[in-house]
Design a protein around this motif. Structure first.
Motif, short mmCIF file in Angstrom:
data_model
loop_
_atom_site.label_atom_id
_atom_site.label_comp_id
_atom_site.label_asym_id
_atom_site.label_seq_id
_atom_site.Cartn_x
_atom_site.Cartn_y
_atom_site.Cartn_z
N LEU A 1 0.83 -1.21 0.00
CA LEU A 1 0.00 0.00 0.00
C LEU A 1 0.86 1.26 0.00
O LEU A 1 0.52 2.25 -0.65
N VAL A 2 1.98 1.24 0.71
CA VAL A 2 2.90 2.38 0.69
C VAL A 2 3.41 2.62 -0.73
O VAL A 2 3.43 3.76 -1.23
N ILE A 3 3.84 1.54 -1.41
CA ILE A 3 4.36 1.66 -2.77
C ILE A 3 3.27 2.13 -3.72
O ILE A 3 3.50 3.00 -4.58
N TRP A 4 2.08 1.58 -3.59
CA TRP A 4 0.97 1.96 -4.47
C TRP A 4 0.64 3.44 -4.29
O TRP A 4 0.45 4.17 -5.27
N GLU A 5 0.60 3.90 -3.06
CA GLU A 5 0.26 5.30 -2.80
C GLU A 5 1.30 6.24 -3.40
O GLU A 5 0.96 7.26 -4.01
N LEU A 6 2.58 5.90 -3.25
CA LEU A 6 3.63 6.76 -3.81
C LEU A 6 3.64 6.71 -5.33
O LEU A 6 3.89 7.72 -6.00
N ALA A 7 3.39 5.54 -5.90
CA ALA A 7 3.38 5.42 -7.36
C ALA A 7 2.27 6.25 -7.98
O ALA A 7 2.42 6.79 -9.09
N ARG A 8 1.14 6.37 -7.30
CA ARG A 8 0.05 7.20 -7.81
C ARG A 8 0.45 8.66 -7.90
O ARG A 8 -0.11 9.42 -8.70
N ASN A 9 1.41 9.08 -7.07
CA ASN A 9 1.87 10.46 -7.14
C ASN A 9 2.41 10.80 -8.52
O ASN A 9 2.20 11.90 -9.04
N VAL A 10 3.17 9.87 -9.10
CA VAL A 10 3.79 10.14 -10.39
C VAL A 10 2.74 10.40 -11.45
O VAL A 10 2.82 11.36 -12.23
N ARG B 1 2.23 14.06 -13.32
CA ARG B 1 2.35 14.17 -14.78
C ARG B 1 1.08 14.74 -15.39
O ARG B 1 1.13 15.56 -16.32
N ARG B 2 -0.08 14.32 -14.91
CA ARG B 2 -1.34 14.79 -15.47
C ARG B 2 -1.58 16.26 -15.14
O ARG B 2 -2.11 17.01 -15.96
N LEU B 3 -1.21 16.69 -13.95
CA LEU B 3 -1.51 18.05 -13.52
C LEU B 3 -0.46 19.05 -13.97
O LEU B 3 -0.80 20.18 -14.34
N PHE B 4 0.82 18.66 -13.94
CA PHE B 4 1.88 19.63 -14.15
C PHE B 4 2.86 19.25 -15.25
O PHE B 4 3.73 20.04 -15.59
N GLY B 5 2.76 18.04 -15.78
CA GLY B 5 3.69 17.63 -16.82
C GLY B 5 5.09 17.33 -16.32
O GLY B 5 6.03 17.26 -17.11
N VAL B 6 5.26 17.18 -15.01
CA VAL B 6 6.57 16.90 -14.43
C VAL B 6 6.42 15.78 -13.41
O VAL B 6 5.31 15.40 -13.03
N ARG B 7 7.56 15.31 -12.93
CA ARG B 7 7.55 14.31 -11.86
C ARG B 7 8.36 14.85 -10.69
O ARG B 7 9.54 15.14 -10.83
N VAL B 8 7.68 15.01 -9.57
CA VAL B 8 8.35 15.47 -8.35
C VAL B 8 8.71 14.28 -7.47
O VAL B 8 9.78 14.23 -6.87
N THR B 9 7.82 13.30 -7.39
CA THR B 9 8.03 12.15 -6.52
C THR B 9 8.96 11.14 -7.19
O THR B 9 8.80 10.83 -8.37
N ARG B 10 9.91 10.64 -6.44
CA ARG B 10 10.74 9.51 -6.86
C ARG B 10 10.32 8.33 -5.98
O ARG B 10 10.80 8.18 -4.86
N PRO B 11 9.40 7.49 -6.46
CA PRO B 11 8.77 6.49 -5.58
C PRO B 11 9.76 5.56 -4.90
O PRO B 11 9.67 5.33 -3.70
N TRP B 12 10.70 5.01 -5.65
CA TRP B 12 11.59 4.01 -5.05
C TRP B 12 12.55 4.66 -4.07
O TRP B 12 12.91 4.06 -3.05
N ARG B 13 12.97 5.88 -4.35
CA ARG B 13 13.80 6.59 -3.39
C ARG B 13 13.02 6.84 -2.09
O ARG B 13 13.55 6.67 -0.99
N ALA B 14 11.75 7.24 -2.24
CA ALA B 14 10.93 7.47 -1.06
C ALA B 14 10.68 6.18 -0.29
O ALA B 14 10.68 6.17 0.95
N VAL B 15 10.46 5.07 -1.01
CA VAL B 15 10.23 3.79 -0.33
C VAL B 15 11.47 3.37 0.46
O VAL B 15 11.37 2.91 1.61
N ARG B 16 12.65 3.52 -0.14
CA ARG B 16 13.88 3.17 0.57
C ARG B 16 14.05 4.02 1.83
O ARG B 16 14.40 3.50 2.90
N GLN B 17 13.79 5.31 1.70
CA GLN B 17 13.93 6.19 2.85
C GLN B 17 12.96 5.80 3.96
O GLN B 17 13.33 5.74 5.13
#
Length: 461
Positions: free
Chosen positions: A31-40, A44-60
């Motif tokens: 669920l943690v990984i799914w929630e962070l992955a949805r950020n990407v 992308r849909r709202l701003f055309g960019v990626r702020v979240t780095r899911p795997w980096r956040a999961v490791r942290q």
């Protein structure tokens, strides 16, 4: 001493095996990984960019959860908390059931409190029930209420440590539909964890040396029912995943400020639940009724108050005429290096006034060697921020801004009061359902919200 550390190592290995056999451990991290992955996708849909780095956040977060688990394990063992296998199984089963009802109810505080209350009720009424039901009631009553309250206290302690640790976490940018049907900026916090707690449990390892008088002070009466003056009771370890944290949308304040009531609650809950566990251990059965009910009721009241304050507060991430409001800052970017924070207002770049994202991009490119920003901070005070711009840094200013051409895509904030993984319930819409009532034009198709603009001021993912 060598024998002591050898036994501790064996117990820890035993606890890890039991932890990895617990399905709640894997469900929590999925669920943690799914929630962070949805950020990407959202970014992308709202701003055309990626702020979240899911795997980096999961490791942290995994490292933070592991460190917190060690702290909780040591403190709980020193306090004499003993968790038999039946309590761990009961808490796990109730966590699954509550999570199927609503994900925020899967928090270990809820499941441990429910098991404590059920055990107290079962012990009070088991004697008067018919034979089949009496056996079931005695099985439930065997989950010592004091132990369950100690588990709830451990979960509150873990949540307190992790939320305070991440109190400066800025969240990630998003857009939501406001009360008047207009899109407004917000910060999304997703600080949910599955903490590995290795609790002392009855087992087959011989305890080396005398136990302190009265140990254990919380929970079960002894390690193996034979903790006497000789102190030779067997012990082991039980791996218990603690599901803790908070997630939600913040439009009126920064996530760290908004979640302050949660960790204040946790600090109080640790003391009160530990005191209740001690009281049950020493014969005051009324604590088994009062403590879980008060823990659940106060938690719900606190979340209701937070949701109410968020609903009636003034939006923080709204456009202003004096400059450009910052929604988000990419880690490692120029904006992050000069200390720009979400919610601040940029009024000038290189002494050129800016009012839109286009102005900002134009002013940024006027000086190829230096960037100097005039910023109005969150307290309304102006300040300057700047640094030299080196080769290769021209395209990573790293600011995420609201679309200049109007918001036609945003989230409907999920109903409820926030909690574990609540952003998973948010629904993305191309326009607000009441747009026709407000006379707003029909929404543009997905992807029509100026990603070219955001790509010019923030690094494309």
């Amino acid at each position: 001493m060598g024998t002591w550390w050898s036994l501790v190592g064996q117990a820890a290995w035993q606890g890890l095996i039991r932890l990895f056999a617990n399905p709640v451990w894997y469900a929590g991290w999925l669920l943690v990984i799914w929630e962070l992955a949805r950020n990407v996708r959202r970014e992308r849909r709202l701003f055309g960019v990626r702020v979240t780095r899911p795997w980096r956040a999961v490791r942290q977060r995994f490292l933070q959860a592991a460190v917190t688990g060690i702290i909780v394990s040591v403190l709980a063992a020193a306090a004499g908390v003993v968790v038999p296998a039946r309590v761990a199984v009961a808490v796990t089963a109730v966590t699954v059931v509550l999570g199927l009802l609503r994900l925020r109810f899967a928090a270990t505080l809820y499941s441990a409190s429910v098991v404590a209350l059920a055990a107290t009720v079962a012990s009070a009424f088991a004697a008067g029930l018919p034979a089949p039901w009496a056996g079931m009631a005695r099985a439930v009553a065997a989950c010592n209420p004091g132990t369950c309250l100690a588990v709830a206290a451990a979960a509150s302690l873990a949540e307190f440590i992790l939320l305070v640790w991440n109190r400066r976490h800025p969240g990630t940018p998003a857009m939501v539909w406001g009360r008047r049907g207009k899109g407004i900026g917000c910060a999304v916090s997703q600080l949910c964890f599955a903490v590995p707690w290795l609790a002392v449990a009855p087992g087959g390892l011989a305890w080396p040396g005398l136990l302190p008088p009265g140990w254990p002070w919380f929970g079960a009466a002894s390690l193996a029912g034979a903790a006497g003056a000789a102190g030779t009771a067997g012990f082991g370890a039980m791996g218990v995943p603690l599901l803790v944290g908070h997630a939600g949308f913040w439009t009126t304040r920064q996530p760290g400020e908004g979640m302050r009531p949660v960790w204040v609650y946790d600090a109080v809950a640790v003391v009160c639940l530990a005191a209740a566990a001690w009281a049950v251990r020493h014969g005051w059965g009324a604590a088994g009724w009062l403590a879980p009910v008060l823990a659940l009721a106060s938690r719900e009241a606190m979340l209701w108050w937070m949701a109410r304050a968020e609903a009636v507060g003034d939006p923080l991430f709204v456009p202003v005429s004096s400059g450009v409001r910052v929604l988000g800052v990419q880690p490692g970017s120029l904006a992050a290096e000069v200390g720009i924070r979400p919610g601040e207002i940029i009024t000038h770049i290189n002494q050129v006034p800016v009012h839109t994202g286009y102005d900002l991009y134009f002013a940024f490119n006027q000086n190829p060697a230096y960037v100097r920003l005039q910023v109005v901070d969150l307290r309304g005070e102006p300040r300057w921020a700047g640094k030299p711009v080196y080769e290769g840094e021209r395209h990573r200013l790293g600011l995420v801004l609201p679309p200049d051409d109007g918001v036609v895509q945003a989230f409907l904030r999920p109903p409820g009061r926030g909690g574990l993984w609540q952003t998973l319930y948010a629904r993305f819409t191309a326009r607000h359902p009441s747009a026709r009532e407000h006379g707003q034009p029909a929404a543009a198709p997905p992807g029509a919200v100026g990603p070219h603009l955001q790509g010019s001021v923030a690094e494309r993912g």
